[in-house]
Design an enzyme around this catalytic site. Sequence first.
Site, short mmCIF file in Angstrom:
data_model
loop_
_atom_site.label_atom_id
_atom_site.label_comp_id
_atom_site.label_asym_id
_atom_site.label_seq_id
_atom_site.Cartn_x
_atom_site.Cartn_y
_atom_site.Cartn_z
N HIS A 122 -32.79 4.03 -4.61
CA HIS A 122 -32.96 5.13 -3.66
C HIS A 122 -31.66 5.43 -2.92
CE1 HIS A 122 -37.16 5.20 -4.54
NE2 HIS A 122 -37.28 3.92 -4.25
N LYS A 154 -24.02 -13.61 7.90
CA LYS A 154 -23.17 -14.80 7.98
C LYS A 154 -21.80 -14.49 7.37
CE LYS A 154 -24.70 -16.76 10.06
NZ LYS A 154 -25.79 -16.96 10.94
N GLU A 184 -29.71 -12.22 6.31
CA GLU A 184 -29.04 -13.30 7.01
C GLU A 184 -27.75 -13.71 6.29
OE1 GLU A 184 -28.96 -14.56 9.76
OE2 GLU A 184 -28.02 -16.50 9.51
N LYS A 236 -21.13 -17.35 21.45
CA LYS A 236 -22.47 -17.94 21.39
C LYS A 236 -23.21 -17.52 22.65
CE LYS A 236 -24.66 -21.30 19.00
NZ LYS A 236 -24.86 -21.03 17.56
N CYS A 246 -19.15 -16.83 28.00
CA CYS A 246 -18.41 -17.36 29.14
C CYS A 246 -18.93 -18.75 29.49
CB CYS A 246 -18.49 -16.50 30.38
SG CYS A 246 -17.89 -14.85 30.16
N ARG A 306 -18.67 -20.61 23.86
CA ARG A 306 -19.42 -19.57 24.57
C ARG A 306 -18.55 -18.37 24.91
NH1 ARG A 306 -24.36 -21.89 26.81
NH2 ARG A 306 -24.59 -19.96 27.96
N TRP A 337 -15.29 -14.44 28.03
CA TRP A 337 -15.54 -13.48 26.95
C TRP A 337 -15.65 -12.14 27.65
CZ3 TRP A 337 -19.50 -10.25 24.99
CH2 TRP A 337 -19.45 -10.00 23.61
N ASN A 355 -20.37 -16.01 35.47
CA ASN A 355 -20.91 -15.54 34.19
C ASN A 355 -21.93 -14.47 34.53
OD1 ASN A 355 -19.49 -17.50 32.90
ND2 ASN A 355 -21.25 -18.77 32.35
N GLY A 356 -21.98 -13.42 33.72
CA GLY A 356 -22.96 -12.36 33.97
C GLY A 356 -22.24 -11.05 34.26
N GLU A 370 -19.76 -12.09 9.68
CA GLU A 370 -19.35 -12.69 10.95
C GLU A 370 -18.12 -13.56 10.82
OE1 GLU A 370 -22.95 -13.80 13.81
OE2 GLU A 370 -23.16 -14.66 11.83
C1 F6R Z 1 -25.33 -15.15 14.24
C2 F6R Z 1 -25.84 -15.54 15.53
C3 F6R Z 1 -26.37 -14.48 16.42
C4 F6R Z 1 -27.51 -15.01 17.28
C5 F6R Z 1 -27.99 -13.97 18.28
C6 F6R Z 1 -29.18 -14.45 19.07
O1 F6R Z 1 -24.85 -16.21 13.49
O2 F6R Z 1 -25.82 -16.69 15.87
O3 F6R Z 1 -26.76 -13.36 15.71
O4 F6R Z 1 -28.57 -15.39 16.44
O5 F6R Z 1 -26.94 -13.65 19.14
O6 F6R Z 1 -28.90 -15.66 19.69
P1 F6R Z 1 -30.06 -16.63 20.15
O7 F6R Z 1 -30.71 -17.17 18.94
O8 F6R Z 1 -29.38 -17.68 20.97
O9 F6R Z 1 -31.01 -15.81 20.97
#
Ligand code: F6R
Length: 605
Positions: free
Chosen positions: A505, A486, A482, A600, A2, A27, A75, A101-102, A489
């Site tokens: 296994h 990626k 990772e 984000k 948000c 966000r 969001w 937000n929150g 996502e």
């Molecule tokens: C994936 C991604 C998320 C963040 C996670 C933690 O591409 O970006 O998995 O890594 O939400 O976010 P931060 O690093 O901001 O604590």
Amino acid sequence: MCGIVGYIGKRDVAPLLLEGLARLEYRGYDSAGIVVNSPKAGALKMVKAKGRVRDLEARVPKRFAGTTGIAHTRWATHGAPSDVNSHPHLDPENKVAVVHNGIVDNAAELRAKLEAEGVVFASETDTEVITHLIARSQADTLEEKVREAVKAIDGTYGIAVMHADFTDRIVVARNGSPVILGIGEKEMLVASDVAALIAHTRQVVTLNDGEMATLKADDFRTYTTSGTTTNSTPETVEWEAASYDMGGHDTYMHKEISEQPDAVDRVLRGRIDDRFNTVHLGGLNLDPREARGIRRVKILGCGTSYHAGLIGAGLIEGMARIPADAEPASEFRYRNPVVDPDTLYIAVSQSGETYDVLAAVQELKRKGARVLGVVNVVGSAIAREADGGVYVHAGPEVCVVSTKCFTNTVVAFALLAVHLGRIRDLSVTDGKRIIDGLRKLPAQIQEILDGEEDIKKLAAEFAEAKSMMFIGRVRGYPVALEASLKLKEISYIHAEAYPASELKHGPLALIEPSLPTVAIVPDDDLLEKNRAALEEIKARSGRILAVAHREQEKADHTIVVPKNEDELDPILMGIPLQLLAYHTALAMGRDIDKPRNLAKSVTVE
Ligand code: F6R
């Protein structure tokens, strides 16, 4: 998660707020809304829309004049994305507008109480509770009305409030969700992220939890929720406005992947001490005697940052010979962990705002632990809560999925490992070996990026897969984790990551021609073991893409990456897989910067 933006001054507010929302859209982006003061005093004007900021923009009338306003991109948490659930939330008389937000934890209870008093709710949101509390307050000032409301709510909030009877001000409050004031010349802004402010001012005040502020066009005032003045003074933001532009790339993700050579150069700059073959980290607040007393290192983070932490734990254990491990912060919080005074806890977060990480840090601090932060956003909540730490200096990351912050975080861990190692058992020669390796990284990353066209061709093939397997051993395993995250996502292709040693296994049962495997195969002491895993897959007619330091016979394709020191190889091996995920998603027509269901900075639980 948000975004909030608000403005009070002389300019036409709607275009300014819409531009701010567009900068915050990363966000949260399922709905958006805007409120401005009507020049005809006595009521506020509002437009809201489910969908993206561009959908809101299309609805805002041409004549939507006003010089004070607040806006929000959402969001969804309480209530599905819809016009009515979008923020701002107005009271029935159109006098009070709130963006939030929150999460209000006691929303259901407050809602029931207000309904019993005859209040009719327009939306399903927790935020609307705040609007009604403010609207029903009998207090004389807006500040007092907001204060009463925030005292009644439990949970987290960053809020901005306008009131038609107090048109000369916006009142804001923070508890657990960022609120940043932008201080201009005869104009003031507020936002949940500097991204929305930076085009207008670089002078900012970041509110602390429990703080409120009153913004007037030519003045601002900060105070606590109990009314004590806090006299905050503005700080200058280092990041440039241009860092938030796409800079000629089609997506932020592509731009941020391409920025990695420069970003890595930045995290190294000024930190290497060639005289002693060590690393200085100014903000660590850990003297050599304390560093020698550490008996364990526990790294906490979420998602990509957790993966960076896994590589970091390997680096610290390998170089400093301190037992180290990483754990998702979200899990750690809920298992009542033993908190040991001789353990160094490290919280990793790109945004510095992730609720699960922040809550873990607060719990640790409450129990007397020493916590360092490895954080990108300067002055963010986790950076401020930690006893010290390392900034990763990746610059703003706008794409929802993390790329350059991941890489820079791992490099920051390598610096920390050398620092701790050189205080303990890492020899001068090994210190120099790693430092030389670190210095090679920017050029080697560029070399990988220069091979993008080949990776793009491979991606066209993988865009047809329904599912993919990623494998790696020891240092290669977090790289596999990772890379698989990626891919899923942004392409929505199902992907699994396994230690290569675990294949037999269980997961080997999945291998068949339609399930491609990406294998991390560095030229290190485990090369032969990794090759054996490739044999196992090939024997089951599995297709293999290897990321390796030389062509792998058993693989259908190999992406060859430059060799660095064994310890630093994971940093380089992750880069082509960012590009693979990117081009696979692109070939599938995905909305790469704003993947579905994600946002984000996850500032709620
Ligand atoms: C994936 C991604 C998320 C963040 C996670 C933690 O591409 O970006 O998995 O890594 O939400 O976010 P931060 O690093 O901001 O604590």
